[in-house]
Motif scaffolding. Structure first.
Motif, PDB file in Angstrom:
ATOM      1  N   GLY A  27       0.779  -1.176   0.038  1.00 33.73           N
ATOM      2  CA  GLY A  27       0.049   0.067   0.051  1.00 33.73           C
ATOM      3  C   GLY A  27       0.890   1.332   0.122  1.00 33.73           C
ATOM      4  O   GLY A  27       0.732   2.276  -0.687  1.00 33.73           O
ATOM      5  N   ASN A  28       1.946   1.187   0.866  1.00 30.13           N
ATOM      6  CA  ASN A  28       2.778   2.359   0.866  1.00 30.13           C
ATOM      7  C   ASN A  28       3.623   2.714  -0.494  1.00 30.13           C
ATOM      8  O   ASN A  28       3.526   3.609  -1.046  1.00 30.13           O
ATOM      9  N   LEU A  29       4.122   1.424  -1.002  1.00 31.66           N
ATOM     10  CA  LEU A  29       4.844   1.461  -2.200  1.00 31.66           C
ATOM     11  C   LEU A  29       3.906   2.061  -3.343  1.00 31.66           C
ATOM     12  O   LEU A  29       4.239   2.941  -4.154  1.00 31.66           O
ATOM     13  N   ILE A  30       2.401   1.419  -3.588  1.00 34.39           N
ATOM     14  CA  ILE A  30       1.706   1.903  -4.584  1.00 34.39           C
ATOM     15  C   ILE A  30       1.175   3.235  -4.495  1.00 34.39           C
ATOM     16  O   ILE A  30       1.293   4.092  -5.325  1.00 34.39           O
ATOM     17  N   SER A  31       0.906   3.618  -3.197  1.00 36.66           N
ATOM     18  CA  SER A  31       0.541   4.997  -3.018  1.00 36.66           C
ATOM     19  C   SER A  31       1.788   6.023  -3.411  1.00 36.66           C
ATOM     20  O   SER A  31       1.525   6.976  -3.927  1.00 36.66           O
ATOM     21  N   ASN A  32       2.762   5.644  -3.009  1.00 35.87           N
ATOM     22  CA  ASN A  32       3.975   6.381  -3.531  1.00 35.87           C
ATOM     23  C   ASN A  32       4.194   6.424  -4.986  1.00 35.87           C
ATOM     24  O   ASN A  32       4.275   7.573  -5.445  1.00 35.87           O
ATOM     25  N   ALA A  33       3.802   5.493  -5.590  1.00 37.62           N
ATOM     26  CA  ALA A  33       4.024   5.430  -7.142  1.00 37.62           C
ATOM     27  C   ALA A  33       2.999   6.471  -7.612  1.00 37.62           C
ATOM     28  O   ALA A  33       3.272   7.140  -8.655  1.00 37.62           O
ATOM     29  N   ILE A  34       1.593   6.325  -6.974  1.00 38.04           N
ATOM     30  CA  ILE A  34       0.665   7.051  -7.695  1.00 38.04           C
ATOM     31  C   ILE A  34       0.896   8.716  -7.474  1.00 38.04           C
ATOM     32  O   ILE A  34       0.578   9.396  -8.566  1.00 38.04           O
ATOM     33  N   LYS A  35       1.455   9.078  -6.137  1.00 36.77           N
ATOM     34  CA  LYS A  35       1.644  10.434  -5.999  1.00 36.77           C
ATOM     35  C   LYS A  35       2.688  10.878  -7.037  1.00 36.77           C
ATOM     36  O   LYS A  35       2.424  12.100  -7.414  1.00 36.77           O
ATOM     37  N   PHE A  36       3.465  10.542  -7.608  1.00 36.53           N
ATOM     38  CA  PHE A  36       4.710  10.740  -8.287  1.00 36.53           C
ATOM     39  C   PHE A  36       4.556  10.554  -9.861  1.00 36.53           C
ATOM     40  O   PHE A  36       5.442  10.842 -10.455  1.00 36.53           O
ATOM     41  N   THR A  37       3.485   9.841 -10.225  1.00 32.51           N
ATOM     42  CA  THR A  37       3.146   9.703 -11.352  1.00 32.51           C
ATOM     43  C   THR A  37       2.184  10.497 -12.191  1.00 32.51           C
ATOM     44  O   THR A  37       1.062  10.608 -11.438  1.00 32.51           O
ATOM     45  N   PRO A  38       2.439  11.388 -13.227  1.00 33.22           N
ATOM     46  CA  PRO A  38       1.283  12.139 -13.694  1.00 33.22           C
ATOM     47  C   PRO A  38       0.282  11.599 -14.261  1.00 33.22           C
ATOM     48  O   PRO A  38       0.358  10.352 -14.461  1.00 33.22           O
ATOM     49  N   ASP A  39      -0.873  12.296 -14.463  1.00 28.39           N
ATOM     50  CA  ASP A  39      -2.055  11.920 -15.187  1.00 28.39           C
ATOM     51  C   ASP A  39      -1.969  11.043 -16.284  1.00 28.39           C
ATOM     52  O   ASP A  39      -0.916  11.546 -17.116  1.00 28.39           O
ATOM     53  N   GLY A  40      -2.443  10.004 -16.644  1.00 26.53           N
ATOM     54  CA  GLY A  40      -2.244   9.134 -17.857  1.00 26.53           C
ATOM     55  C   GLY A  40      -1.120   8.238 -17.729  1.00 26.53           C
ATOM     56  O   GLY A  40      -0.984   7.507 -18.549  1.00 26.53           O
ATOM     57  N   GLY A  41      -0.361   8.269 -16.574  1.00 25.01           N
ATOM     58  CA  GLY A  41       0.930   7.366 -16.570  1.00 25.01           C
ATOM     59  C   GLY A  41       0.186   5.868 -16.067  1.00 25.01           C
ATOM     60  O   GLY A  41      -0.658   5.509 -16.224  1.00 25.01           O
ATOM     61  N   SER A  42       1.596   5.064 -15.638  1.00 25.66           N
ATOM     62  CA  SER A  42       1.281   3.516 -15.417  1.00 25.66           C
ATOM     63  C   SER A  42       1.934   3.218 -14.548  1.00 25.66           C
ATOM     64  O   SER A  42       2.875   3.679 -13.850  1.00 25.66           O
ATOM     65  N   VAL A  43       1.502   2.343 -13.470  1.00 24.67           N
ATOM     66  CA  VAL A  43       1.730   1.534 -12.450  1.00 24.67           C
ATOM     67  C   VAL A  43       1.807   0.009 -12.667  1.00 24.67           C
ATOM     68  O   VAL A  43       0.839  -0.502 -13.157  1.00 24.67           O
ATOM     69  N   HIS A  44       3.008  -0.616 -12.555  1.00 27.68           N
ATOM     70  CA  HIS A  44       2.888  -2.119 -12.696  1.00 27.68           C
ATOM     71  C   HIS A  44       3.369  -2.761 -11.393  1.00 27.68           C
ATOM     72  O   HIS A  44       4.461  -2.214 -10.558  1.00 27.68           O
ATOM     73  N   ILE A  45       2.637  -3.776 -10.981  1.00 30.78           N
ATOM     74  CA  ILE A  45       3.055  -4.777  -9.693  1.00 30.78           C
ATOM     75  C   ILE A  45       3.308  -5.947 -10.320  1.00 30.78           C
ATOM     76  O   ILE A  45       2.589  -6.858 -11.333  1.00 30.78           O
TER      77      ILE A  45
END
Length: 408
Positions: free
Chosen positions: A304-322
Protein backbone atom coordinates in the motif's frame (compact mmCIF):
# COMPACT_ATOMS: atom_id res chain seq x y z
CA UNK A 1 67.73 -5.55 44.09
CA UNK A 2 68.10 -2.99 41.34
CA UNK A 3 64.78 -1.62 40.08
CA UNK A 4 64.42 -1.14 36.34
CA UNK A 5 63.15 2.38 35.64
CA UNK A 6 63.36 2.54 31.85
CA UNK A 7 60.37 2.56 29.54
CA UNK A 8 57.91 -0.28 29.98
CA UNK A 9 58.63 -3.15 27.65
CA UNK A 10 55.86 -2.57 25.11
CA UNK A 11 57.17 0.90 24.34
CA UNK A 12 60.71 -0.18 23.53
CA UNK A 13 59.96 -1.13 19.96
CA UNK A 14 57.87 1.16 17.74
CA UNK A 15 56.27 -1.74 15.90
CA UNK A 16 55.21 -3.39 19.17
CA UNK A 17 53.72 -0.15 20.40
CA UNK A 18 51.79 0.41 17.18
CA UNK A 19 50.52 -3.16 17.26
CA UNK A 20 49.40 -2.69 20.84
CA UNK A 21 47.63 0.58 20.04
CA UNK A 22 45.94 -1.12 17.09
CA UNK A 23 44.66 -3.84 19.42
CA UNK A 24 43.46 -1.16 21.81
CA UNK A 25 41.58 0.58 19.00
CA UNK A 26 39.82 -2.70 18.17
CA UNK A 27 38.77 -3.12 21.79
CA UNK A 28 37.48 0.45 21.99
CA UNK A 29 35.49 0.02 18.78
CA UNK A 30 34.07 -3.41 19.58
CA UNK A 31 31.79 -2.52 22.52
CA UNK A 32 29.10 0.10 22.94
CA UNK A 33 28.63 -0.67 26.64
CA UNK A 34 30.97 1.57 28.64
CA UNK A 35 31.76 -0.84 31.46
CA UNK A 36 32.22 -3.87 29.21
CA UNK A 37 34.62 -1.84 27.09
CA UNK A 38 36.63 -0.61 30.10
CA UNK A 39 36.83 -4.15 31.46
CA UNK A 40 38.22 -5.32 28.11
CA UNK A 41 40.80 -2.49 28.17
CA UNK A 42 41.94 -3.58 31.64
CA UNK A 43 42.45 -7.16 30.42
CA UNK A 44 44.49 -5.87 27.47
CA UNK A 45 46.82 -3.80 29.68
CA UNK A 46 47.73 -6.69 32.00
CA UNK A 47 50.41 -8.01 31.98
CA UNK A 48 51.83 -5.97 29.11
CA UNK A 49 51.88 -2.61 30.86
CA UNK A 50 51.33 -3.60 34.47
CA UNK A 51 50.66 -6.44 36.86
CA UNK A 52 47.32 -5.09 38.06
CA UNK A 53 44.75 -2.75 36.47
CA UNK A 54 41.82 -1.08 38.20
CA UNK A 55 39.15 0.98 36.44
CA UNK A 56 36.86 3.32 38.36
CA UNK A 57 33.88 4.94 36.62
CA UNK A 58 32.56 8.34 37.73
CA UNK A 59 28.80 8.33 37.15
CA UNK A 60 26.85 11.45 36.19
CA UNK A 61 25.77 11.88 39.81
CA UNK A 62 29.40 11.90 40.97
CA UNK A 63 29.38 8.43 42.52
CA UNK A 64 32.37 6.15 41.94
CA UNK A 65 31.86 2.57 40.74
CA UNK A 66 34.71 0.09 40.24
CA UNK A 67 34.57 -2.07 37.13
CA UNK A 68 34.87 -5.80 37.95
CA UNK A 69 34.93 -4.91 41.71
CA UNK A 70 38.68 -5.61 42.13
CA UNK A 71 40.38 -4.48 45.37
CA UNK A 72 37.11 -3.29 46.90
CA UNK A 73 38.80 -2.47 50.20
CA UNK A 74 40.31 0.59 48.53
CA UNK A 75 37.64 3.07 47.48
CA UNK A 76 38.94 5.68 45.06
CA UNK A 77 38.23 9.29 46.01
CA UNK A 78 39.06 11.48 42.98
CA UNK A 79 41.37 14.32 43.96
CA UNK A 80 41.16 17.84 42.46
CA UNK A 81 44.31 17.11 40.45
CA UNK A 82 42.73 14.00 38.92
CA UNK A 83 39.58 15.95 38.12
CA UNK A 84 41.81 18.53 36.43
CA UNK A 85 43.30 15.82 34.24
CA UNK A 86 46.66 15.45 35.97
CA UNK A 87 48.28 12.01 36.08
CA UNK A 88 49.45 10.76 39.49
CA UNK A 89 52.68 8.72 39.28
CA UNK A 90 54.11 6.95 42.36
CA UNK A 91 57.30 5.17 41.45
CA UNK A 92 57.80 3.66 44.93
CA UNK A 93 54.99 2.88 47.34
CA UNK A 94 56.06 4.22 50.73
CA UNK A 95 54.05 5.05 53.82
CA UNK A 96 53.99 8.74 52.87
CA UNK A 97 53.12 7.94 49.26
CA UNK A 98 50.09 5.94 50.37
CA UNK A 99 48.66 9.08 51.91
CA UNK A 100 48.55 10.70 48.46
CA UNK A 101 46.38 7.83 47.23
CA UNK A 102 43.97 7.40 50.15
CA UNK A 103 43.68 8.61 53.71
CA UNK A 104 41.68 5.54 54.72
CA UNK A 105 43.83 3.12 56.80
CA UNK A 106 41.84 0.13 55.50
CA UNK A 107 42.50 1.26 51.93
CA UNK A 108 46.21 1.69 52.61
CA UNK A 109 46.36 -1.77 54.19
CA UNK A 110 44.57 -3.25 51.15
CA UNK A 111 47.09 -1.67 48.77
CA UNK A 112 50.02 -2.98 50.80
CA UNK A 113 48.35 -6.38 51.00
CA UNK A 114 48.34 -6.74 47.19
CA UNK A 115 52.10 -6.21 47.12
CA UNK A 116 51.85 -3.12 44.92
CA UNK A 117 55.31 -1.54 44.56
CA UNK A 118 54.57 1.18 42.00
CA UNK A 119 51.47 2.63 40.40
CA UNK A 120 50.11 5.34 38.14
CA UNK A 121 46.60 6.86 38.22
CA UNK A 122 45.46 8.04 34.80
CA UNK A 123 42.37 10.31 34.63
CA UNK A 124 39.90 9.61 31.84
CA UNK A 125 38.73 13.03 30.70
CA UNK A 126 35.83 13.44 28.27
CA UNK A 127 34.42 16.78 27.19
CA UNK A 128 36.22 18.52 30.02
CA UNK A 129 35.07 16.34 32.90
CA UNK A 130 36.34 13.26 34.72
CA UNK A 131 34.66 10.09 33.45
CA UNK A 132 36.82 7.68 35.41
CA UNK A 133 40.32 6.73 36.52
CA UNK A 134 42.53 4.01 35.08
CA UNK A 135 45.01 2.69 37.67
CA UNK A 136 47.97 0.55 36.65
CA UNK A 137 50.20 -1.09 39.28
CA UNK A 138 53.41 -3.09 39.40
CA UNK A 139 53.69 -5.92 41.95
CA UNK A 140 56.65 -7.93 40.69
CA UNK A 141 60.12 -7.14 42.02
CA UNK A 142 62.33 -5.14 39.71
CA UNK A 143 59.43 -3.36 37.94
CA UNK A 144 58.41 0.25 38.47
CA UNK A 145 56.83 3.08 36.50
CA UNK A 146 58.83 6.15 35.56
CA UNK A 147 58.18 9.46 33.80
CA UNK A 148 59.42 7.87 30.60
CA UNK A 149 56.30 5.70 30.59
CA UNK A 150 53.84 8.59 30.78
CA UNK A 151 53.60 9.54 27.06
CA UNK A 152 52.37 6.07 26.12
CA UNK A 153 50.16 5.64 29.19
CA UNK A 154 48.57 9.07 28.80
CA UNK A 155 47.95 8.37 25.11
CA UNK A 156 46.19 5.15 26.12
CA UNK A 157 44.15 7.06 28.71
CA UNK A 158 43.08 9.65 26.14
CA UNK A 159 41.99 6.98 23.68
CA UNK A 160 40.16 5.07 26.40
CA UNK A 161 38.43 8.24 27.59
CA UNK A 162 37.20 8.97 24.07
CA UNK A 163 35.87 5.43 23.75
CA UNK A 164 34.18 5.63 27.17
CA UNK A 165 32.63 8.99 26.34
CA UNK A 166 31.29 7.69 23.01
CA UNK A 167 29.85 4.62 24.74
CA UNK A 168 28.23 6.80 27.39
CA UNK A 169 26.75 9.11 24.75
CA UNK A 170 25.41 6.08 22.89
CA UNK A 171 23.74 4.74 26.01
CA UNK A 172 22.28 8.16 26.79
CA UNK A 173 20.94 8.38 23.25
CA UNK A 174 19.34 4.95 23.63
CA UNK A 175 17.75 5.94 26.93
CA UNK A 176 16.46 9.16 25.37
CA UNK A 177 15.10 7.16 22.44
CA UNK A 178 13.31 4.74 24.78
CA UNK A 179 11.89 7.65 26.76
CA UNK A 180 10.71 9.26 23.52
CA UNK A 181 9.09 6.03 22.36
CA UNK A 182 7.36 5.52 25.71
CA UNK A 183 6.08 9.10 25.65
CA UNK A 184 4.97 8.75 22.04
CA UNK A 185 3.13 5.52 22.84
CA UNK A 186 1.33 7.10 25.82
CA UNK A 187 0.35 10.22 23.86
CA UNK A 188 -0.72 8.19 20.83
CA UNK A 189 -2.89 5.99 23.04
CA UNK A 190 -4.66 9.05 24.44
CA UNK A 191 -5.03 10.62 20.99
CA UNK A 192 -6.44 7.43 19.53
CA UNK A 193 -8.99 7.17 22.29
CA UNK A 194 -10.21 10.66 21.40
CA UNK A 195 -10.18 9.93 17.67
CA UNK A 196 -12.12 6.69 18.14
CA UNK A 197 -14.77 8.66 19.99
CA UNK A 198 -14.92 11.17 17.12
CA UNK A 199 -15.17 8.39 14.52
CA UNK A 200 -17.89 6.61 16.48
CA UNK A 201 -19.88 9.84 16.83
CA UNK A 202 -19.40 10.64 13.14
CA UNK A 203 -20.67 7.20 12.15
CA UNK A 204 -23.77 7.62 14.33
CA UNK A 205 -24.36 11.10 12.94
CA UNK A 206 -24.11 9.94 9.33
CA UNK A 207 -26.60 7.17 9.97
CA UNK A 208 -29.00 9.62 11.60
CA UNK A 209 -28.93 12.11 8.70
CA UNK A 210 -31.69 11.47 6.12
CA UNK A 211 -30.32 11.00 2.56
CA UNK A 212 -32.07 14.00 1.00
CA UNK A 213 -31.03 17.29 -0.57
CA UNK A 214 -31.73 19.29 2.60
CA UNK A 215 -29.02 17.50 4.58
CA UNK A 216 -26.48 17.09 1.72
CA UNK A 217 -24.36 20.00 2.96
CA UNK A 218 -24.39 18.68 6.53
CA UNK A 219 -23.40 15.25 5.28
CA UNK A 220 -20.43 16.71 3.37
CA UNK A 221 -19.19 18.43 6.53
CA UNK A 222 -19.50 15.24 8.58
CA UNK A 223 -17.71 13.24 5.86
CA UNK A 224 -14.87 15.78 5.96
CA UNK A 225 -14.60 15.29 9.72
CA UNK A 226 -14.44 11.52 9.27
CA UNK A 227 -11.74 11.72 6.58
CA UNK A 228 -9.62 14.02 8.73
CA UNK A 229 -9.98 11.77 11.78
CA UNK A 230 -9.05 8.68 9.75
CA UNK A 231 -6.01 10.48 8.32
CA UNK A 232 -4.88 11.46 11.82
CA UNK A 233 -5.35 7.87 12.95
CA UNK A 234 -3.11 6.65 10.11
CA UNK A 235 -0.39 9.19 10.99
CA UNK A 236 -0.46 8.05 14.62
CA UNK A 237 -0.17 4.44 13.48
CA UNK A 238 2.80 5.34 11.27
CA UNK A 239 4.58 7.10 14.13
CA UNK A 240 4.08 4.09 16.38
CA UNK A 241 5.35 1.73 13.68
CA UNK A 242 8.50 3.81 13.15
CA UNK A 243 9.15 3.89 16.91
CA UNK A 244 8.72 0.09 17.06
CA UNK A 245 11.04 -0.43 14.09
CA UNK A 246 13.78 1.78 15.55
CA UNK A 247 13.58 0.02 18.90
CA UNK A 248 13.59 -3.44 17.28
CA UNK A 249 10.15 -4.24 18.68
CA UNK A 250 8.03 -4.33 15.53
CA UNK A 251 5.55 -7.20 15.91
CA UNK A 252 5.17 -9.51 12.91
CA UNK A 253 3.52 -12.93 12.53
CA UNK A 254 5.14 -14.77 9.60
CA UNK A 255 3.18 -17.62 8.10
CA UNK A 256 2.78 -19.32 4.71
CA UNK A 257 0.70 -17.06 2.43
CA UNK A 258 -0.23 -17.22 -1.29
CA UNK A 259 1.11 -14.16 -3.10
CA UNK A 260 -1.64 -13.67 -5.73
CA UNK A 261 -4.47 -12.73 -3.29
CA UNK A 262 -2.20 -10.30 -1.46
CA UNK A 263 -1.41 -8.39 -4.66
CA UNK A 264 -5.05 -8.30 -5.74
CA UNK A 265 -6.11 -6.97 -2.33
CA UNK A 266 -3.38 -4.32 -2.39
CA UNK A 267 -4.50 -3.16 -5.83
CA UNK A 268 -8.17 -3.10 -4.82
CA UNK A 269 -7.35 -0.79 -1.91
CA UNK A 270 -5.76 1.71 -4.31
CA UNK A 271 -8.36 1.62 -7.12
CA UNK A 272 -9.90 4.99 -6.25
CA UNK A 273 -6.50 6.73 -6.20
CA UNK A 274 -5.62 5.19 -9.58
CA UNK A 275 -8.97 6.19 -11.06
CA UNK A 276 -8.68 9.79 -9.85
CA UNK A 277 -5.44 10.25 -11.83
CA UNK A 278 -6.47 8.11 -14.82
CA UNK A 279 -3.47 5.85 -14.29
CA UNK A 280 -3.09 2.51 -16.05
CA UNK A 281 -2.45 -0.39 -13.69
CA UNK A 282 -1.29 -3.87 -14.54
CA UNK A 283 0.15 -6.75 -12.58
CA UNK A 284 1.95 -9.99 -13.30
CA UNK A 285 2.63 -13.05 -11.15
CA UNK A 286 5.05 -15.59 -12.58
CA UNK A 287 3.35 -18.51 -10.82
CA UNK A 288 -0.22 -18.58 -9.50
CA UNK A 289 0.89 -21.02 -6.79
CA UNK A 290 3.72 -18.76 -5.57
CA UNK A 291 3.78 -18.59 -1.76
CA UNK A 292 5.84 -16.52 0.67
CA UNK A 293 6.45 -16.71 4.40
CA UNK A 294 5.17 -13.37 5.62
CA UNK A 295 2.72 -11.40 7.73
CA UNK A 296 -0.18 -10.77 5.33
CA UNK A 297 -1.36 -7.51 6.90
CA UNK A 298 2.17 -6.13 7.11
CA UNK A 299 2.89 -6.99 3.47
CA UNK A 300 -0.36 -5.28 2.45
CA UNK A 301 0.92 -2.26 4.40
CA UNK A 302 4.22 -2.35 2.47
CA UNK A 303 2.52 -2.71 -0.92
CA UNK A 304 0.00 0.00 0.00
CA UNK A 305 2.81 2.42 0.86
CA UNK A 306 4.76 1.63 -2.31
CA UNK A 307 1.72 1.83 -4.60
CA UNK A 308 0.53 5.08 -2.98
CA UNK A 309 4.02 6.48 -3.42
CA UNK A 310 3.99 5.50 -7.09
CA UNK A 311 0.60 7.13 -7.61
CA UNK A 312 1.71 10.40 -5.97
CA UNK A 313 4.67 10.89 -8.27
CA UNK A 314 3.19 9.62 -11.54
CA UNK A 315 1.51 12.26 -13.78
CA UNK A 316 -2.06 11.79 -14.98
CA UNK A 317 -2.28 9.16 -17.68
CA UNK A 318 0.86 7.33 -16.52
CA UNK A 319 1.17 3.70 -15.49
CA UNK A 320 1.92 1.56 -12.45
CA UNK A 321 3.02 -2.08 -12.59
CA UNK A 322 3.01 -4.63 -9.76
CA UNK A 323 4.84 -7.92 -10.14
CA UNK A 324 5.95 -11.00 -8.20
CA UNK A 325 8.24 -13.84 -9.16
CA UNK A 326 10.56 -16.41 -7.63
CA UNK A 327 14.18 -15.35 -7.24
CA UNK A 328 16.32 -18.19 -5.90
CA UNK A 329 15.00 -18.84 -2.35
CA UNK A 330 12.92 -15.64 -2.24
CA UNK A 331 9.81 -14.09 -3.70
CA UNK A 332 10.72 -10.86 -5.49
CA UNK A 333 8.03 -8.15 -5.48
CA UNK A 334 8.23 -5.22 -7.90
CA UNK A 335 6.37 -1.89 -7.89
CA UNK A 336 7.23 0.17 -10.98
CA UNK A 337 5.86 3.55 -12.09
CA UNK A 338 6.33 5.87 -15.06
CA UNK A 339 6.63 8.92 -12.83
CA UNK A 340 9.11 11.74 -12.44
CA UNK A 341 11.86 9.55 -10.97
CA UNK A 342 14.43 10.30 -8.27
CA UNK A 343 17.84 11.88 -8.74
CA UNK A 344 21.03 9.99 -7.91
CA UNK A 345 21.68 12.50 -5.11
CA UNK A 346 18.32 11.80 -3.46
CA UNK A 347 18.26 8.03 -4.02
CA UNK A 348 20.31 7.04 -0.90
CA UNK A 349 17.81 8.90 1.32
CA UNK A 350 14.47 7.55 0.12
CA UNK A 351 14.07 5.25 3.14
CA UNK A 352 15.04 7.94 5.68
CA UNK A 353 12.46 9.14 8.18
CA UNK A 354 10.39 12.11 6.96
CA UNK A 355 12.17 12.12 3.59
CA UNK A 356 10.11 13.47 0.71
CA UNK A 357 11.07 13.86 -2.93
CA UNK A 358 9.23 17.17 -3.03
CA UNK A 359 9.28 18.54 0.56
CA UNK A 360 7.37 21.71 -0.29
CA UNK A 361 4.50 19.67 -1.73
CA UNK A 362 3.91 17.94 1.64
CA UNK A 363 2.62 14.75 0.01
CA UNK A 364 2.22 12.72 3.19
CA UNK A 365 4.16 12.30 6.42
CA UNK A 366 7.36 10.94 4.84
CA UNK A 367 7.20 7.73 6.90
CA UNK A 368 5.76 5.25 4.41
CA UNK A 369 9.05 4.10 2.89
CA UNK A 370 10.74 3.96 6.29
CA UNK A 371 7.98 1.66 7.51
CA UNK A 372 8.16 -0.44 4.34
CA UNK A 373 11.88 -1.02 4.88
CA UNK A 374 11.40 -1.87 8.56
CA UNK A 375 8.61 -4.37 7.86
CA UNK A 376 10.46 -6.12 5.02
CA UNK A 377 13.63 -6.49 7.10
CA UNK A 378 11.64 -7.72 10.11
CA UNK A 379 10.25 -10.46 7.85
CA UNK A 380 13.75 -11.50 6.76
CA UNK A 381 13.75 -9.75 3.38
CA UNK A 382 15.46 -6.77 1.85
CA UNK A 383 14.25 -3.72 -0.09
CA UNK A 384 15.91 -1.41 -2.59
CA UNK A 385 15.07 1.13 -5.28
CA UNK A 386 16.22 1.99 -8.79
CA UNK A 387 15.34 5.25 -10.48
CA UNK A 388 16.34 7.92 -12.97
CA UNK A 389 14.79 11.38 -13.36
CA UNK A 390 12.12 11.30 -16.06
CA UNK A 391 12.25 7.51 -16.38
CA UNK A 392 10.17 6.44 -13.42
CA UNK A 393 11.02 4.52 -10.25
CA UNK A 394 11.07 0.83 -9.38
CA UNK A 395 10.97 -0.52 -5.84
CA UNK A 396 12.02 -4.12 -5.24
CA UNK A 397 11.63 -6.17 -2.09
CA UNK A 398 12.07 -9.83 -1.24
CA UNK A 399 10.40 -12.21 1.19
CA UNK A 400 11.37 -15.82 2.00
CA UNK A 401 9.94 -18.36 -0.43
CA UNK A 402 7.58 -20.72 1.40
CA UNK A 403 8.88 -23.91 -0.23
CA UNK A 404 12.47 -22.86 0.52
CA UNK A 405 11.76 -22.32 4.22
CA UNK A 406 9.85 -25.61 4.40
CA UNK A 407 12.78 -27.46 2.83
CA UNK A 408 15.13 -26.14 5.55
Amino acid sequence: MKVRRGKIQVAKAGTDEQRFLSNLAEVLASALDERAMLSAVARLLVPRLGDLCLVDVIDDDGSVQRVDSALDEWQLVPTPSLRAGETLLIADITASALGAITADPAGQAAIRGTGIRSLVLLPLIGRGRLLGVLTLAMTRPGRAFSKNDLPLLEDIAQRTALGADNARLYQQARQASRARDDTLAAISHDLRNGLNTVLTAVGLLLRSLPPDDETRRDRRHVEAIRRSAERMNRVIGDLLDVASIESGRLFVEPRREPVDPIIHEALAACRDQLRDKSLRIDHSIADDDLEAVCDRERVLQVLGNLISNAIKFTPDGGSVHIGAEQLDDDVLFTVRDSGVGVSAKQLPHVFDRFWQAAPKARLGSGLGLTIAKGVVEALGGRIWVESRPGEGTTFFFTLPLATSVQAQ
